[in-house]
Design a protein around this motif. Structure first.
Motif, mmCIF file in Angstrom:
data_model
loop_
_atom_site.group_PDB
_atom_site.id
_atom_site.type_symbol
_atom_site.label_atom_id
_atom_site.label_comp_id
_atom_site.label_asym_id
_atom_site.label_seq_id
_atom_site.Cartn_x
_atom_site.Cartn_y
_atom_site.Cartn_z
ATOM 1 N N HIS A 208 0.827 -1.205 0.000
ATOM 2 C CA HIS A 208 0.000 0.000 0.000
ATOM 3 C C HIS A 208 0.861 1.255 0.000
ATOM 4 C CE1 HIS A 208 -3.964 -1.849 0.700
ATOM 5 N NE2 HIS A 208 -3.263 -2.795 1.282
ATOM 6 N N THR B 111 -3.386 -12.678 14.637
ATOM 7 C CA THR B 111 -4.144 -12.640 13.382
ATOM 8 C C THR B 111 -3.608 -11.565 12.446
ATOM 9 O OG1 THR B 111 -6.093 -13.412 14.530
ATOM 10 C CG2 THR B 111 -6.457 -12.386 12.393
ATOM 11 N N GLY B 112 -3.330 -10.385 13.016
ATOM 12 C CA GLY B 112 -2.853 -9.274 12.200
ATOM 13 C C GLY B 112 -1.469 -9.492 11.627
ATOM 14 N N TYR C 25 -1.061 -12.806 8.146
ATOM 15 C CA TYR C 25 -1.395 -12.720 6.717
ATOM 16 C C TYR C 25 -0.107 -12.736 5.884
ATOM 17 C CZ TYR C 25 -4.122 -11.638 2.581
ATOM 18 O OH TYR C 25 -4.726 -11.722 1.351
ATOM 19 N N GLU D 235 -7.886 -14.796 -0.910
ATOM 20 C CA GLU D 235 -7.894 -14.050 0.351
ATOM 21 C C GLU D 235 -8.707 -14.811 1.397
ATOM 22 O OE1 GLU D 235 -9.767 -9.982 0.873
ATOM 23 O OE2 GLU D 235 -7.787 -9.461 0.107
ATOM 24 N N PHE E 182 -7.444 -16.222 5.046
ATOM 25 C CA PHE E 182 -8.042 -15.873 6.338
ATOM 26 C C PHE E 182 -8.583 -17.103 7.044
ATOM 27 C CE2 PHE E 182 -8.212 -11.490 4.598
ATOM 28 C CZ PHE E 182 -7.494 -10.889 5.608
ATOM 29 N N PRO F 58 -8.566 7.220 4.071
ATOM 30 C CA PRO F 58 -9.046 7.311 5.454
ATOM 31 C C PRO F 58 -8.041 6.735 6.451
ATOM 32 C CG PRO F 58 -10.198 5.595 4.228
ATOM 33 C CD PRO F 58 -9.303 6.268 3.264
ATOM 34 N N VAL G 239 -6.529 4.425 8.999
ATOM 35 C CA VAL G 239 -6.539 3.057 9.538
ATOM 36 C C VAL G 239 -5.153 2.844 10.117
ATOM 37 C CG1 VAL G 239 -6.711 0.593 9.080
ATOM 38 C CG2 VAL G 239 -8.178 2.171 7.828
ATOM 39 N N ALA H 163 -8.723 -0.424 -0.908
ATOM 40 C CA ALA H 163 -7.455 -0.301 -0.157
ATOM 41 C C ALA H 163 -7.676 -0.332 1.355
ATOM 42 C CB ALA H 163 -6.716 0.963 -0.582
ATOM 43 N N PRO H 164 -8.553 0.540 1.905
ATOM 44 C CA PRO H 164 -8.777 0.437 3.354
ATOM 45 C C PRO H 164 -9.446 -0.882 3.747
ATOM 46 C CG PRO H 164 -10.250 2.083 2.371
ATOM 47 C CD PRO H 164 -9.250 1.696 1.328
ATOM 48 N N HIS I 164 -8.867 -3.765 2.430
ATOM 49 C CA HIS I 164 -7.813 -4.776 2.521
ATOM 50 C C HIS I 164 -6.954 -4.558 3.754
ATOM 51 C CE1 HIS I 164 -4.207 -7.075 1.444
ATOM 52 N NE2 HIS I 164 -5.064 -7.841 0.815
ATOM 53 N N ARG I 165 -6.715 -3.284 4.056
ATOM 54 C CA ARG I 165 -5.916 -2.973 5.251
ATOM 55 C C ARG I 165 -6.635 -3.463 6.501
ATOM 56 N NH1 ARG I 165 -0.935 -2.103 5.458
ATOM 57 N NH2 ARG I 165 -0.569 0.017 4.807
ATOM 58 N N LEU I 166 -7.929 -3.193 6.577
ATOM 59 C CA LEU I 166 -8.699 -3.653 7.739
ATOM 60 C C LEU I 166 -8.742 -5.175 7.789
ATOM 61 C CD1 LEU I 166 -11.656 -1.086 7.716
ATOM 62 C CD2 LEU I 166 -9.902 -1.326 9.475
ATOM 63 N N ALA I 167 -8.857 -5.780 6.608
ATOM 64 C CA ALA I 167 -8.898 -7.252 6.565
ATOM 65 C C ALA I 167 -7.598 -7.840 7.081
ATOM 66 C CB ALA I 167 -9.161 -7.721 5.133
ATOM 67 N N SER I 168 -6.478 -7.171 6.789
ATOM 68 C CA SER I 168 -5.199 -7.716 7.254
ATOM 69 C C SER I 168 -5.089 -7.665 8.773
ATOM 70 C CB SER I 168 -4.020 -6.982 6.599
ATOM 71 O OG SER I 168 -3.974 -5.650 7.030
ATOM 72 N N PHE I 169 -5.905 -6.814 9.405
ATOM 73 C CA PHE I 169 -5.968 -6.827 10.879
ATOM 74 C C PHE I 169 -6.986 -7.849 11.374
ATOM 75 C CE2 PHE I 169 -4.628 -2.305 10.244
ATOM 76 C CZ PHE I 169 -3.384 -2.423 10.832
#
Lengths: 669, 78
Positions: free
Chosen positions: A109, A142-143, A146, A230, A234, A471, A473, B26-27, B29-34
């Motif tokens: 990213h 978990t974080g 991946y 994906e 998960f 946004p 995160v 993008a966000p 996927h970022r949230l999913a990685s958490f």
């Protein structure tokens, strides 16, 4: 192809084995195995790297600390301890360790994450690291998994280093290391890099893994699209976590969460942020003051006296040698050294804030403000690094995914008041504001924020109009009690960097300034015996002095130090000390009298309004180009066109604000 | 048709399930990685300055900006 042959060949892809994106450091040699340290941000990678290599890579308890690749030599101890054994494992092994920027996944990213992906799996197999050590936070598996899941699909040899066991314990999370090893299909070792725990076990695991083929890639569903892939990852992660962890706590909320309710709260959060920053500057200036006075007295008294006596004893008294040594080096370097206690305290306090985890919260608190100026909340992190030093801050813009946001942030970073500027602010504060010096210095930091906001708003409304902002995160690491070792290490790295830069620049500047001050412009005057105002230095400074007349500091002494400050702000005070020591020897010339000399100059140049003139000077110093190193870093990160735009912008902002402050201020003072 | 309630109106300290993530890739996927993805359990820990929320998901504390909250919809876990 051997590693040495590979190193000699010119493979165009990026490789951990011949990467040019390094922040310095040497590996263990071309024949040594290469181990890459990867993992999600803030899982202890850089701390582990420092513990294993003895290097001093920047560390911090917030995401995005590492944006450069660091290399170091890890002397892994023998893993075979059998008596009389001669197997290879009975000898220490030199390993090249490479610290990669943090990444949550192999789907980048931001440029730093893209670099990590490229170095781990971008090139051909023989250009990849021999092993990846992936750090995983036990309290939030978990974080972290991946990235492990994706690397397992690549068939890369891997060891998982499980960190933050203490945090997991406090949260009632128990990780079964054996079960995790079995489920992941790669070795897992629990370590505590902050306290150097478990490093021997990690060495054994890495050496063992080097001696066997990489595990087969984890099978994934054939013909799966990205979404299905994906989902599969998960699902695998959920199975791993369920099999290897047990949560015993009834209430998942921790002490960190309770603190966060206040520290990130809507109204209280920003107030706490301001209070913390004010406290940092107040404590720094208050505690450092007596130490500064002591060093000042030492250099202007005994050190100067002993040097003069020594020079007279060898027949060099009252010569240009005495001018260079006493008025140049001792006055200049000595003056800088008086600021070492102040810098040390500042670095300690910033290290404590970083290590505690507070800076990530500060990014949350300032998110709304950052958005107003067209930037995401994460852009706050490089900006706050800028308050230490602008150079790493501009490199730190790489944590931002959007190129236009990186450019905007890199243009705003120079307006953050770095610690080199702090030294001048403290000196000006003590000269002009006495007991309120700490508040005056804090005011400069608030002004710095205001300038950033105003310039950001102006750019957002013009060149960055309509630019979308991603946004917020951001993960909030658990608060940690800062360790003495880590705080001392971070402080020392920063102080050493400051002293190395400052000493080198100041030595060159002092000699350069002394040389220019010694060259006469009028016939009949001898080298080294010319009044400064008649020297090349003085005449050149007088030529630019009128530019500063509307700002109230149109003396050649002030103008010349701003020119020196363009090279590095560390050299401002030394050049001032040098100028006044040479210019006014009949008044004593000692650095201790520098304040009086500066005050007199400002009283004269401002027509009796020294306070607004001093404020204008401080604001000009705050806003104009920080140093040539910053310009060079900007050039590298955002290109020449934007860098030149930035330098022009800084000069325009600095001059305009300085004039405005003086012209308004002189109506009141 | 929207389901659940946006995170801007979700109760604090209650166990929730994410039922919809109508946000950019993008966000997301970022949230999913958490670990925060549709179907996963989480809770909102607190409000933040700027109107965001801190969520607890799979052991991670993640600050989520205000602009994402309405697109993240959750239901109270049974």
């Amino acid at each position: 192809m051997s590693v040495a042959e590979r190193a000699a060949s010119s493979v165009p892809t990026l490789s951990v084995k011949q990467c040019c994106h390094t922040g310095g450091g040497e590996g263990a040699g071309p024949q040594s195995p290469v181990v890459a340290l990867a993992g999600a941000p803030n899982t202890g990678k850089s701390t582990l790297f420092n513990a294993l290599t003895g290097a001093n890579v920047t560390m911090g308890n917030w995401p995005g600390t590492t944006v450069e690749v660091s290399r170091g030599a890890w002397h892994a101890p023998a893993s075979c301890l059998c008596e009389g054994c001669t197997c290879p494992d009975s000898q220490p092994l030199d390993i090249t360790l490479v610290d990669l920027p943090g990444a949550y996944s192999l789907d980048p990213h931001s440029p730093d994450e893209a670099l990590t992906r490229e170095l781990l799996i971008g090139g051909p197999a023989d250009e990849r690291p021999d092993i990846a050590v992936v750090t995983c936070d036990a309290s939030r598996l978990t974080g972290c998994l991946y990235l492990v899941a994706q690397l397992r699909e690549q068939g890369l040899a891997m060891v998982v280093a499980l960190t933050m066991g203490d945090v997991a314990d406090k949260r009632g999370i128990v990780v079964d290391v054996d079960a995790l090893t079995e489920r992941l299909g790669v070795p897992v070792v629990a370590i505590d890099p902050r306290r150097r725990g478990g490093l021997g076990g990690l060495a054994i695991a890495v050496r063992d893994a080097l001696g066997v083929p990489a595990p087969d890639p984890r099978p994934v569903p054939a013909d799966a699209d990205a979404l299905a892939l994906e989902d599969d990852r998960f699902s695998w992660i959920a199975d791993v976590v369920e099999a290897a962890t047990t949560a015993t706590a009834k209430d998942a909320r921790t002490r960190s969460d309770k603190v966060d309710r206040w520290v990130t709260a809507p109204v209280l959060g920003p107030l706490i942020f301001l209070a913390v920053m004010w406290l940092v500057f107040q404590v720094t200036t208050t505690i450092a003051a007596p130490l500064q006075d002591f060093l000042d007295t030492l250099f202007s008294g005994p050190v100067t006296d002993a040097t003069v006596a020594g020079l007279h004893a060898v027949g060099l008294g009252d010569t240009w040698v005495q001018g260079l040594l006493v008025d140049g080096l001792i006055a200049g370097v000595g003056m800088l050294l008086t600021f070492v206690p102040l810098m040390t305290l500042m670095f300690i306090l910033l290290a404590l804030l970083e290590d505690s985890g507070y800076l990530a919260r500060a990014a949350v608190v300032t998110d709304r403000l950052m958005r107003r100026i067209g930037l995401p909340g994460r852009a706050f992190l490089p900006l706050i690094v800028g308050y230490g030093c602008n150079v790493p801050a501009i490199s730190g813009t790489r944590i931002l995914p959007n190129a236009r946001h990186r450019i905007l942030t890199a243009l705003l970073v120079p307006f953050t008041a770095c610690t080199a500027r702090l030294t001048v602010f403290v000196m000006m504060g003590s000269i002009f504001f006495g007991a309120y010096a700490g508040t005056a210095v804090f005011g400069m930091y608030l002004t710095s924020i205001v300038i950033i906001v105003l310039v950001g708003l102006a750019l957002r409304g013009t060149l960055w109009k309509g630019e979308p902002i991603e946004p917020l995160v951001i993960d909030l690491p658990a608060y940690q009690v800062p360790t003495l070792r880590l705080t001392a290490s971070v402080t020392w790295v920063k102080l050493k960097g400051f002293l190395q830069t400052a000493t080198g620049i100041i030595l060159v500047t002092v000699i350069g300034v002394w040389l220019l001050q010694s060259i006469p412009t009028q016939p009949g005057e001898a080298f080294g015996e010319v009044p400064v105002q008649d020297s090349v230095y003085g005449v050149a400074a007088q030529a630019i002095t009128p530019v500063f007349a509307p700002a109230g500091f149109n003396s050649w002494q002030s103008a010349s130090t701003l020119v020196v400050g363009f090279v590095a702000k560390e050299a401002v005070i030394s050049s001032w000390a040098q100028t006044y020591a040479v210019a006014e020897p009949e008044e004593g010339g000692a650095p201790g009298d520098l304040g009086v000399a500066v005050m007199n100059t400002f009283v004269e140049s401002s027509g009796g309004h020294p306070i607004p003139a001093a404020l204008a000077f401080m604001i000009f110093l705050l806003a104009y180009t920080p140093c040539v190193a910053t310009v060079a870093t900007q050039w590298r990160e955002i290109g020449g066109r934007w860098t030149l735009f930035g330098v022009g912008l800084q000069l325009v902002v600095a001059w305009t604000l300085a004039v405005a402050v003086f012209q308004v201020g002189r109506l009141f003072w | 048709m929207y389901v659940g309630v946006g995170l801007d109106r979700a109760p604090i300290g209650t166990a929730l399930t994410l039922v919809e993530a109508d946000i950019d890739a993008a966000p997301a996927h970022r949230l999913a990685s958490f670990g925060l993805r549709v179907g996963s359990g989480f809770s909102v820990l607190s409000r933040t300055a700027g109107g965001g929320r801190v969520v607890l998901v799979a052991g991670s504390r993640v600050a989520v900006g205000r602009s994402l909250l309405a697109g993240l919809r959750a239901e109270v876990r049974a």
